[in-house]
Design a protein around this motif. Structure first.
Motif, PDB file in Angstrom:
ATOM      1  N   ASP A 257       9.298  -0.481 -25.165  1.00  0.00           N
ATOM      2  CA  ASP A 257       9.572  -1.402 -26.274  1.00  0.00           C
ATOM      3  C   ASP A 257      10.172  -2.685 -25.675  1.00  0.00           C
ATOM      4  O   ASP A 257      11.057  -2.634 -24.823  1.00  0.00           O
ATOM      5  N   SER A 258       9.693  -3.816 -26.137  1.00  0.00           N
ATOM      6  CA  SER A 258      10.119  -5.092 -25.556  1.00  0.00           C
ATOM      7  C   SER A 258      11.645  -5.257 -25.574  1.00  0.00           C
ATOM      8  O   SER A 258      12.233  -5.772 -24.623  1.00  0.00           O
ATOM      9  N   ASP A 259      12.295  -4.778 -26.638  1.00  0.00           N
ATOM     10  CA  ASP A 259      13.759  -4.945 -26.746  1.00  0.00           C
ATOM     11  C   ASP A 259      14.517  -4.116 -25.709  1.00  0.00           C
ATOM     12  O   ASP A 259      15.701  -4.340 -25.480  1.00  0.00           O
ATOM     13  N   LEU A 260      13.865  -3.125 -25.105  1.00  0.00           N
ATOM     14  CA  LEU A 260      14.564  -2.266 -24.131  1.00  0.00           C
ATOM     15  C   LEU A 260      14.488  -2.802 -22.702  1.00  0.00           C
ATOM     16  O   LEU A 260      15.187  -2.319 -21.815  1.00  0.00           O
ATOM     17  N   VAL A 261      13.647  -3.832 -22.506  1.00  0.00           N
ATOM     18  CA  VAL A 261      13.447  -4.341 -21.137  1.00  0.00           C
ATOM     19  C   VAL A 261      14.769  -4.827 -20.537  1.00  0.00           C
ATOM     20  O   VAL A 261      15.041  -4.648 -19.359  1.00  0.00           O
ATOM     21  N   GLU A 262      15.600  -5.415 -21.388  1.00  0.00           N
ATOM     22  CA  GLU A 262      16.898  -5.916 -20.895  1.00  0.00           C
ATOM     23  C   GLU A 262      18.070  -5.165 -21.526  1.00  0.00           C
ATOM     24  O   GLU A 262      19.164  -5.713 -21.630  1.00  0.00           O
ATOM     25  N   CYS A 263      17.856  -3.927 -21.944  1.00  0.00           N
ATOM     26  CA  CYS A 263      18.957  -3.166 -22.559  1.00  0.00           C
ATOM     27  C   CYS A 263      19.956  -2.753 -21.474  1.00  0.00           C
ATOM     28  O   CYS A 263      19.715  -2.905 -20.281  1.00  0.00           O
ATOM     29  N   GLU A 264      21.081  -2.215 -21.927  1.00  0.00           N
ATOM     30  CA  GLU A 264      22.193  -1.930 -21.012  1.00  0.00           C
ATOM     31  C   GLU A 264      21.813  -1.023 -19.844  1.00  0.00           C
ATOM     32  O   GLU A 264      22.263  -1.204 -18.724  1.00  0.00           O
ATOM     33  N   ARG A 265      20.976  -0.048 -20.112  1.00  0.00           N
ATOM     34  CA  ARG A 265      20.639   0.917 -19.050  1.00  0.00           C
ATOM     35  C   ARG A 265      19.409   0.475 -18.230  1.00  0.00           C
ATOM     36  O   ARG A 265      19.006   1.180 -17.317  1.00  0.00           O
ATOM     37  N   SER A 266      18.839  -0.655 -18.573  1.00  0.00           N
ATOM     38  CA  SER A 266      17.676  -1.122 -17.809  1.00  0.00           C
ATOM     39  C   SER A 266      18.145  -1.750 -16.496  1.00  0.00           C
ATOM     40  O   SER A 266      19.072  -2.556 -16.474  1.00  0.00           O
ATOM     41  N   ARG A 267      17.466  -1.370 -15.413  1.00  0.00           N
ATOM     42  CA  ARG A 267      17.781  -1.967 -14.106  1.00  0.00           C
ATOM     43  C   ARG A 267      16.556  -2.751 -13.586  1.00  0.00           C
ATOM     44  O   ARG A 267      16.411  -2.973 -12.391  1.00  0.00           O
ATOM     45  N   ILE A 268      15.703  -3.164 -14.505  1.00  0.00           N
ATOM     46  CA  ILE A 268      14.411  -3.747 -14.113  1.00  0.00           C
ATOM     47  C   ILE A 268      14.603  -5.059 -13.330  1.00  0.00           C
ATOM     48  O   ILE A 268      13.978  -5.258 -12.288  1.00  0.00           O
ATOM     49  N   PHE A 269      15.484  -5.928 -13.806  1.00  0.00           N
ATOM     50  CA  PHE A 269      15.676  -7.181 -13.064  1.00  0.00           C
ATOM     51  C   PHE A 269      16.572  -6.972 -11.838  1.00  0.00           C
ATOM     52  O   PHE A 269      16.449  -7.686 -10.849  1.00  0.00           O
ATOM     53  N   LYS A 270      17.422  -5.971 -11.892  1.00  0.00           N
ATOM     54  CA  LYS A 270      18.229  -5.597 -10.724  1.00  0.00           C
ATOM     55  C   LYS A 270      17.305  -5.150  -9.579  1.00  0.00           C
ATOM     56  O   LYS A 270      17.546  -5.462  -8.412  1.00  0.00           O
ATOM     57  N   GLN A 271      16.262  -4.409  -9.934  1.00  0.00           N
ATOM     58  CA  GLN A 271      15.284  -3.985  -8.918  1.00  0.00           C
ATOM     59  C   GLN A 271      14.727  -5.205  -8.173  1.00  0.00           C
ATOM     60  O   GLN A 271      14.572  -5.180  -6.957  1.00  0.00           O
ATOM     61  N   MET A 272      14.435  -6.254  -8.926  1.00  0.00           N
ATOM     62  CA  MET A 272      13.844  -7.446  -8.280  1.00  0.00           C
ATOM     63  C   MET A 272      14.847  -8.093  -7.325  1.00  0.00           C
ATOM     64  O   MET A 272      14.487  -8.497  -6.227  1.00  0.00           O
TER      65      MET A 272
END
Ligand code: CP
Length: 308
Positions: A257-272
């Protein structure tokens, strides 16, 4: 290690050393003490991998050589092998290669005396992505063993799935897979579970992009999202400490879900962000082992403790 083509090129002890070095680079500036050049040969589109290699090279004081396939002599029919040999001849100290063919490394690795880093080989391996994913998990939990890691999505066409499943397993994690029937890869011998089981038991949920470019376009996006996507309702059922990973690019509204991409538990940008430091560590290790780095910096600092 002469080249970094597969996650299997690193022993478990070396995986941890690379993670420690990446952490060191995150906290300390460091430049190599001699002039060096790197060529980034990308024959498939890339934003994160190519750009983070360039940032990593510049941080280390390595000059990236400008290369674009469409303006290179490959347009006149020059092969990958001759292109790689040319960069070696004109003074490149390291090559990073991404190519759609699974087996491109075989073509060039035995004939080059400079290290080659695999920036993505077809559907087969993406070892630097795997190392930055491990880095992100290690940063979070302080360990890799005895964690439940579920890899979800287009497993069959994903080089990230293959690299991560094997490395995490070797590092002692419990690896599970979750995929729609068309995306199951029978060659990976890990248990398949449902998405509802996955969200409740995982410590890290690794979502994968549907690889539209590697098969016929997948049309039933809404059904896919409901059955295999991370919906807001499913996210609420994850353990408090569990994290979300995705190598990106992301199909928002499909695998997540688009709203979860930057949610608290998301590390997606941290990975980058972690990708830059992890790639610095891998390049330094390769160059040190070729005697290129006079200070043998990697060896000197390999016992650094990782800040938890
Ligand atoms: N994760 C990844 O490999 O992204 P790019 O294709 O943008 O490099």
């Amino acid at each position: 290690m002469k080249h970094f083509i597969s996650v299997n090129d690193l022993k478990p002890k070396e995986v941890l050393e690379v993670l420690e070095m990446a952490d060191h680079y995150r906290r300390n500036n460091f430049k190599l003490n001699q002039q060096m050049f790197a060529a980034n040969l990308f024959f498939e589109p890339s934003t994160r991998t190519k750009m983070s290699f360039i940032v990593a090279q510049r941080k280390l004081g390595i000059e990236p050589l400008d290369f674009h396939t469409e303006t290179s002599s490959m347009k006149k029919g020059e092969s990958l092998y001759d292109t790689a040999k040319t960069f070696e001849a004109i003074g490149a100290d390291l090559l990073v290669v991404r190519h759609e063919e699974d087996e491109w490394p075989r073509e060039i690795c035995n004939s080059l005396s400079i290290p080659i880093v695999n920036g993505g080989a077809g559907k087969k391996e993406h070892p630097t992505q795997s190392m930055l994913d491990l880095n992100t998990i290690y940063q979070e939990f302080g360990r890799l063993d005895n964690l439940n890691i579920v890899i979800v999505g287009d497993i069959k066409h994903s080089r990230v799935a293959r690299s991560n499943a094997h490395t995490l397993n070797r590092m002692g994690a419990n690896v599970y897979l979750c995929a729609a029937p068309d995306f199951i890869d029978e060659t990976l011998e890990f248990p398949y579970i449902t998405m509802d089981e996955a969200v409740e038991m995982c410590d890290a949920l690794m979502l994968l992009r549907i690889q539209h470019e590697r098969h016929e376009r997948f049309s039933n996006v809404l059904n896919y999202h409901n059955e295999f996507g991370l919906t807001k309702e499913r996210e609420k059922r994850m353990k408090k400490s569990a994290i979300i990973l995705h190598p990106a690019p992301i199909n928002r509204g499909v695998e997540i879900d688009s709203d979860l991409v930057e949610c608290e538990r998301s590390r997606i940008f941290k990975q980058m962000s972690n990708g830059v430091y992890t790639r610095m560590a891998i390049m330094t290790k390769l160059l040190s082992e070729r005697g290129k780095n006079c200070e043998n910096y990697f060896e000197k600092h390999q016992t650094l403790a990782v800040a938890k």
